[in-house]
Design a protein around this motif. Sequence first.
Motif, PDB file in Angstrom:
ATOM      1  N   SER A   1       0.815  -1.215   0.000  1.00  0.00           N
ATOM      2  CA  SER A   1       0.000   0.000   0.000  1.00  0.00           C
ATOM      3  C   SER A   1       0.850   1.267   0.000  1.00  0.00           C
ATOM      4  N   SER A   2       2.087   1.156   0.457  1.00  0.00           N
ATOM      5  CA  SER A   2       2.975   2.323   0.524  1.00  0.00           C
ATOM      6  C   SER A   2       3.888   2.463  -0.686  1.00  0.00           C
ATOM      7  N   ILE A   3       4.131   1.350  -1.412  1.00  0.00           N
ATOM      8  CA  ILE A   3       5.152   1.420  -2.468  1.00  0.00           C
ATOM      9  C   ILE A   3       4.712   0.860  -3.812  1.00  0.00           C
ATOM     10  N   TYR A   4       3.545   0.203  -3.851  1.00  0.00           N
ATOM     11  CA  TYR A   4       3.099  -0.451  -5.082  1.00  0.00           C
ATOM     12  C   TYR A   4       1.867   0.258  -5.620  1.00  0.00           C
ATOM     13  N   GLU A   5       1.953   0.719  -6.884  1.00  0.00           N
ATOM     14  CA  GLU A   5       0.864   1.501  -7.456  1.00  0.00           C
ATOM     15  C   GLU A   5      -0.173   0.658  -8.191  1.00  0.00           C
ATOM     16  N   GLY A   6       0.139  -0.589  -8.473  1.00  0.00           N
ATOM     17  CA  GLY A   6      -0.799  -1.445  -9.196  1.00  0.00           C
ATOM     18  C   GLY A   6      -1.879  -2.022  -8.285  1.00  0.00           C
ATOM     19  N   ARG A   7      -2.747  -2.826  -8.877  1.00  0.00           N
ATOM     20  CA  ARG A   7      -3.806  -3.482  -8.110  1.00  0.00           C
ATOM     21  C   ARG A   7      -3.220  -4.613  -7.269  1.00  0.00           C
ATOM     22  N   ARG A   8      -3.669  -4.702  -6.041  1.00  0.00           N
ATOM     23  CA  ARG A   8      -3.148  -5.728  -5.133  1.00  0.00           C
ATOM     24  C   ARG A   8      -3.968  -7.019  -5.294  1.00  0.00           C
ATOM     25  N   THR A   9      -3.787  -7.660  -6.436  1.00  0.00           N
ATOM     26  CA  THR A   9      -4.464  -8.924  -6.705  1.00  0.00           C
ATOM     27  C   THR A   9      -3.753 -10.047  -5.953  1.00  0.00           C
TER      28      THR A   9
ATOM     29  N   GLU B   1       3.513 -12.674  -5.599  1.00  0.00           N
ATOM     30  CA  GLU B   1       4.785 -12.317  -6.225  1.00  0.00           C
ATOM     31  C   GLU B   1       5.588 -11.355  -5.356  1.00  0.00           C
ATOM     32  N   PHE B   2       4.897 -10.586  -4.526  1.00  0.00           N
ATOM     33  CA  PHE B   2       5.557  -9.582  -3.690  1.00  0.00           C
ATOM     34  C   PHE B   2       6.182 -10.182  -2.428  1.00  0.00           C
ATOM     35  N   LYS B   3       5.625 -11.290  -1.956  1.00  0.00           N
ATOM     36  CA  LYS B   3       6.102 -11.881  -0.692  1.00  0.00           C
ATOM     37  C   LYS B   3       7.595 -12.181  -0.692  1.00  0.00           C
ATOM     38  N   PRO B   4       8.136 -12.864  -1.705  1.00  0.00           N
ATOM     39  CA  PRO B   4       9.590 -13.125  -1.684  1.00  0.00           C
ATOM     40  C   PRO B   4      10.427 -11.857  -1.769  1.00  0.00           C
ATOM     41  N   LEU B   5       9.858 -10.787  -2.351  1.00  0.00           N
ATOM     42  CA  LEU B   5      10.593  -9.521  -2.407  1.00  0.00           C
ATOM     43  C   LEU B   5      10.759  -8.928  -1.018  1.00  0.00           C
ATOM     44  N   ILE B   6       9.740  -9.098  -0.163  1.00  0.00           N
ATOM     45  CA  ILE B   6       9.830  -8.614   1.216  1.00  0.00           C
ATOM     46  C   ILE B   6      10.923  -9.368   1.961  1.00  0.00           C
ATOM     47  N   THR B   7      10.942 -10.683   1.801  1.00  0.00           N
ATOM     48  CA  THR B   7      11.978 -11.492   2.454  1.00  0.00           C
ATOM     49  C   THR B   7      13.365 -11.096   1.973  1.00  0.00           C
ATOM     50  N   LYS B   8      13.493 -10.888   0.668  1.00  0.00           N
ATOM     51  CA  LYS B   8      14.785 -10.497   0.110  1.00  0.00           C
ATOM     52  C   LYS B   8      15.224  -9.139   0.626  1.00  0.00           C
ATOM     53  N   ALA B   9      14.281  -8.195   0.678  1.00  0.00           N
ATOM     54  CA  ALA B   9      14.604  -6.852   1.170  1.00  0.00           C
ATOM     55  C   ALA B   9      15.012  -6.875   2.636  1.00  0.00           C
ATOM     56  N   ALA B  10      14.310  -7.690   3.439  1.00  0.00           N
ATOM     57  CA  ALA B  10      14.633  -7.796   4.868  1.00  0.00           C
ATOM     58  C   ALA B  10      16.028  -8.364   5.053  1.00  0.00           C
TER      59      ALA B  10
END
Length: 361
Positions: free
Chosen positions: A198-206, A212-221
């Motif tokens: 909600s803070s960084i993604y402008e597309g629809r949160r389908t 697809e976003f979940k592994p990006l969070i783990t990688k960023a952490a």
Amino acid sequence: MDKDEFISQIKNISKRVEQLRDTLETEEATKTSLIMPFFQALGYDVFNPLEFVPEYTADVGIKKGEKVDYAIVINDELQILIEAKAINEKLTKHDSQLFRYFTTTSAKFSILTNGQKYEFYTDLDQPNKMDSLPFLTIDLLKIRDAQINELYKFTKDIFNVENITSTASELKYVSEIGRYLAREFEKPSSNFTKYIMSSIYEGRRTENAIEEFKPLITKAANQLITDKVSDKLSNALNTSVSLKNDSDTQKSQDRNHSNLKSDDSKDEIITTPEEIESYATVKLILKDMIDISRVTYRDNKSYFNVLLDNNIRKWILRVYFSQTHNYIELNDESNEKLDFSTPIDIYKYADKIIEIVKNKI
């Protein structure tokens, strides 16, 4: 009690847990071998039944004569209840039992322990009702300096209810936040992922976008943690390099002063920045366990040695750099050889390195 003396005693208890944990099979053995020595290290006379009360009676409703394993009385006032379990038991099975005891007494704190792990409770949420979550959890095999500082507040000489409770709330929530973030960073939930998006993604949160976003969070952490470790490592490295440069300068001055010059100087051992960075990484791994001034190094032509107490017989690991691959050799029974790409990668073997040092101190 002097704080340095206290720290030394707690570290001795930690060694005792490591040595005995696999040999203790009963609750009584755990009490005698680990739990009583722990509270003795806190300054309590565990053989004085007026101060360290065994089998303290805590009537619960219609149940009469129920007993708590121990109660600590300070200045004639009941302060701490202690429920003890065998070291091979998980504490989560028994917290409801201690909860019942807490509500029927005037104790301000309660401790649930199996001799290795200690959970400290109070009544932050509702007066005279034990919280469902501990405000402080200590594992003696993984104890950190900050936890030792909090534990020191429970020593007999300086015990003060207000002093402990003033930081209990912060400790509790910082701990819970840490556990929550660790879970979410390792395996992000859909709600947590949606919040980040909600803070960084402008597309629809389908659903597909969320997955697809979940592994990006783990990688960023993981990247964030690596960067933080790298920053600390850089500080340690700069200090180490500075000390080394001072030493090299002095050696150079000594050679010039003595007018010594060897034709085989090409065979002189040169300590590289990568080796110093490896040394700094090991110091970073051990900083919460021992005085890092005890961690030293000695360079050789074929490998770089990291030592304890500058004693070659107490080497911790050897670091090897080559054109094909880099690896460390651990000084344990396995003499395991572990590959790494850059010196900071040695950090992923922290548990093994800590275990080696535990066996040498």
